[in-house]
Design an enzyme around this catalytic site. Structure first.
Site, PDB file in Angstrom:
ATOM      1  CB  SER A  24      -0.865  -0.017   1.325  1.00  0.00           C
ATOM      2  OG  SER A  24      -0.062  -0.092   2.379  1.00  0.00           O
ATOM      3  CG  ASN A 111      -4.746  -4.102  13.319  1.00  0.00           C
ATOM      4  OD1 ASN A 111      -3.887  -3.981  12.267  1.00  0.00           O
ATOM      5  ND2 ASN A 111      -5.075  -5.167  14.032  1.00  0.00           N
ATOM      6  CB  THR A 156     -40.190  24.616 -10.164  1.00  0.00           C
ATOM      7  OG1 THR A 156     -41.285  25.364 -10.868  1.00  0.00           O
ATOM      8  CG2 THR A 156     -39.845  25.630  -9.060  1.00  0.00           C
ATOM      9  CG  HIS A 157     -41.365  20.919 -12.777  1.00  0.00           C
ATOM     10  ND1 HIS A 157     -41.581  19.944 -12.418  1.00  0.00           N
ATOM     11  CD2 HIS A 157     -41.982  21.893 -11.991  1.00  0.00           C
ATOM     12  CE1 HIS A 157     -42.251  19.836 -11.314  1.00  0.00           C
ATOM     13  NE2 HIS A 157     -42.733  20.984 -10.983  1.00  0.00           N
ATOM     14  CE  LYS A 284     -19.040  24.690 -28.786  1.00  0.00           C
ATOM     15  NZ  LYS A 284     -18.926  23.352 -29.089  1.00  0.00           N
ATOM     16  CG  ASN A 286     -16.529  24.258 -25.746  1.00  0.00           C
ATOM     17  OD1 ASN A 286     -17.410  24.595 -26.153  1.00  0.00           O
ATOM     18  ND2 ASN A 286     -15.349  23.640 -26.599  1.00  0.00           N
ATOM     19  CE1 TYR A 318      -6.601  -3.070   9.171  1.00  0.00           C
ATOM     20  CE2 TYR A 318      -5.763  -5.189   9.008  1.00  0.00           C
ATOM     21  CZ  TYR A 318      -5.830  -3.955   8.290  1.00  0.00           C
ATOM     22  OH  TYR A 318      -5.243  -3.449   7.379  1.00  0.00           O
ATOM     23  CD  GLN A 323      -2.867  -2.417   2.053  1.00  0.00           C
ATOM     24  OE1 GLN A 323      -2.480  -2.817   3.225  1.00  0.00           O
ATOM     25  NE2 GLN A 323      -2.578  -2.952   1.063  1.00  0.00           N
ATOM     26  CE  LYS A 326      -4.695   3.223   4.831  1.00  0.00           C
ATOM     27  NZ  LYS A 326      -5.335   2.003   4.614  1.00  0.00           N
TER      28      LYS A 326
HETATM   29  N1  ARG Z   1      -1.585  -1.213   5.198  1.00  0.00           N
HETATM   30  C1  ARG Z   1      -2.414  -1.540   6.408  1.00  0.00           C
HETATM   31  C2  ARG Z   1      -3.827  -0.879   6.216  1.00  0.00           C
HETATM   32  O1  ARG Z   1      -3.979   0.219   5.405  1.00  0.00           O
HETATM   33  C3  ARG Z   1      -1.965  -1.331   7.572  1.00  0.00           C
HETATM   34  C4  ARG Z   1      -2.397  -2.206   8.604  1.00  0.00           C
HETATM   35  C5  ARG Z   1      -2.037  -3.456   8.491  1.00  0.00           C
HETATM   36  N2  ARG Z   1      -2.435  -4.309   9.639  1.00  0.00           N
HETATM   37  C6  ARG Z   1      -2.352  -5.616   9.737  1.00  0.00           C
HETATM   38  N3  ARG Z   1      -2.576  -6.372  10.585  1.00  0.00           N
HETATM   39  N4  ARG Z   1      -1.792  -6.196   8.769  1.00  0.00           N
HETATM   40  O2  ARG Z   1      -4.906  -1.414   6.550  1.00  0.00           O
END
Ligand code: ARG
Length: 462
Positions: A24, A111, A156-157, A284, A286, A318, A323, A326
């Site tokens: 990650s 975690n 409206t509409h 144009k 745009n 967890y 992961q 993100k």
């Molecule tokens: N890269 C992991 C995440 O974003 C970090 C936590 C990993 N924890 C684990 N027990 N493998 O969730």
């Protein structure tokens, strides 16, 4: 380089393909500041409860700061072997400090660490975005005085409905973004609880001080249940929802102004710096900024969907699935921030085509409701008044006239209750002047609202 989380239980090293699959670091390296701040606070806490010595704590903090500088100066090596930001920083600490570095992870797990980092990141991002929303509100409020006398059709509409003052439109957007600010603030309360010290799932037998570390990181409180901490991504979902809502509001604004900038509407001219041309049609201009703002909303809504499905029905606590939260969360913030960076500039730079607006303002019978309310004030029941005005509009359409151009006889034939005073309520200007109710487009109400917004945004001189 052996990963710090790969203990003696392993007899095989990780397959390279697995490393690439599981990493990650390519997207969580942007959490490095938060990871380092979290680790410094953790080290200080370990020192305060005597789990590490003063000297060890100082060395750890110094080296963490050194690592931060290296990352900032792009001197830090990233490698998929070390999986994520937490292990990169911890391994660098161990490489530089040996056994002292190996003490940092005392009473902590990745975690609670990842949750801490992400909460610190989201907290900052929320604060930044709040500032951007205020800047956009200021841009709308900033137009109110100069556009105060402009009357626009409200729809409206997407059919012409009633006349309103231009500032009434601008402040309608301020209200929407104010609710978004409220949602961000509410979300921030739940973001700002400290997970650190919940460790992997059950807490720890070591004498850590969770209050201490929470204070050091300016969290409002300590999360109460270690199992909940380990499994909680509500704050990610909530933030993603608030961002989707902001994107929805931006898309509404963008879509409206795209329409308004067409030859068909002809209400506005957009600032050319935010428009592009066509390679084949020389005439144009745009409205790309607005189209992309509208288009990017799809991504932000998609990210919310991704997160809802990601989290659905995961067993406590967890799970590595987390992961995947993100990329979606970061993308939502990045996308909405990018839109919000440009939006105030477009609002400020937009020019109203005043004459084109007013030329066509008397079309579409925007004063019909005003006429109906005039009848109601003369004792005609609402349903009857509605019916009479409908007939009068029908007559006017047939003769290609405005309501104000009908004769008193025409009016009285349909509704004997009418007298010559009716003409004071016809035409868009009169219709606007007649509004009374709180929150309406009555000039005195709009004026009060502008003053309230200026006050709220502390803008005495715009
Ligand atoms: N890269 C992991 C995440 O974003 C970090 C936590 C990993 N924890 C684990 N027990 N493998 O969730």
């Amino acid at each position: 380089m052996a990963s710090p989380s790969r203990s003696g239980v392993f007899q095989q090293s990780t397959d390279r393909r697995m490393e690439h699959f599981a990493e990650s670091i390519s997207f969580d390296q942007r959490l490095y500041t938060q990871d380092i701040h979290g680790s410094i606070a953790h080290a200080q806490m370990l020192q305060s409860v005597g789990l590490i010595s003063d000297q060890e704590s100082q060395q750890i903090q110094d080296v963490l700061q050194e690592i931060q500088r290296d990352i900032q100066q792009q001197k830090f090596p990233w490698s998929v072997e070390l999986e994520d930001i937490h292990m990169h920083i911890e391994q660098a600490l161990i490489n530089r400090l040996g056994d002292i570095g190996r003490k940092l992870h005392t009473g902590r797990s990745r975690n609670d660490q990842v949750s801490t980092d992400l909460r610190l990141w989201v907290r900052d991002a929320i604060d930044r975005m709040d500032g951007q929303l205020v800047a956009l509100q200021r841009a709308f409020v900033g137009r109110c005085d100069s556009d105060a006398d402009v009357i626009l059709p409200a729809y409206t509409h997407l059919q012409r409905a009633q006349p309103v003052l231009a500032p009434h439109y601008w402040l309608a957007y301020c209200e929407k973004f104010e609710r978004d600010r409220g949602r961000l603030a509410d979300c921030r309360k739940r973001v700002n609880q400290c997970p650190l010290g919940a460790a992997a799932v059950a807490g720890t037998s070591l004498p850590i001080d969770r209050q201490d570390v929470a204070r050091r990181l300016s969290f409002d409180s300590v999360a109460d249940n270690s199992m909940d901490v380990s499994s909680d991504r509500d704050f990610v979902l909530e933030a993603a929802f608030v961002l989707a809502m902001i994107a929805e509001h931006l898309a509404t604004w963008a879509d409206e102004w795209i329409l308004w900038s067409t030859v068909e509407f002809g209400f506005i001219r957009l600032p050319q710096e935010f428009c592009t041309g066509s390679s084949i049609m020389p005439q144009k201009v745009n409205p790309d900024m607005l189209e992309l703002t509208r288009g990017k909303t799809a991504r932000v809504i998609g990210n919310l969907q991704t997160l809802l499905v990601l989290i659905k029905a995961l067993p406590l606590a967890y799970n590595r699935d987390f992961q995947e939260d993100k990329p979606a969360l970061f993308d939502s913030f990045d996308t909405v921030e990018a839109c919000l960076q440009l939006a105030p500039l477009v609002v400020e730079g937009m020019r109203l085509n005043r004459s084109a607006i007013s030329e066509r303002l008397e079309r579409g019978y925007l004063d019909a409701t005003s006429l109906m309310e005039y009848l109601i004030r003369h004792g005609v029941p609402q349903r009857t008044a509605h019916h009479c005005v409908g007939q009068l509009v029908g007559l006017a359409i047939e003769r290609e006239l405005r309501l104000a151009e009908l004769s008193l006889e025409d009016f009285q034939r349909v509704c004997p209750a009418l007298d010559s005073g009716v003409y004071e309520f016809l035409g868009v200007k009169n219709a606007v002047r007649a509004y009374l109710s709180y929150g309406s487009s009555a000039p005195q109400e709009v004026e009060k609202q502008i003053a309230r917004w200026k006050d709220k945004l502390s803008l005495s001189i715009l």
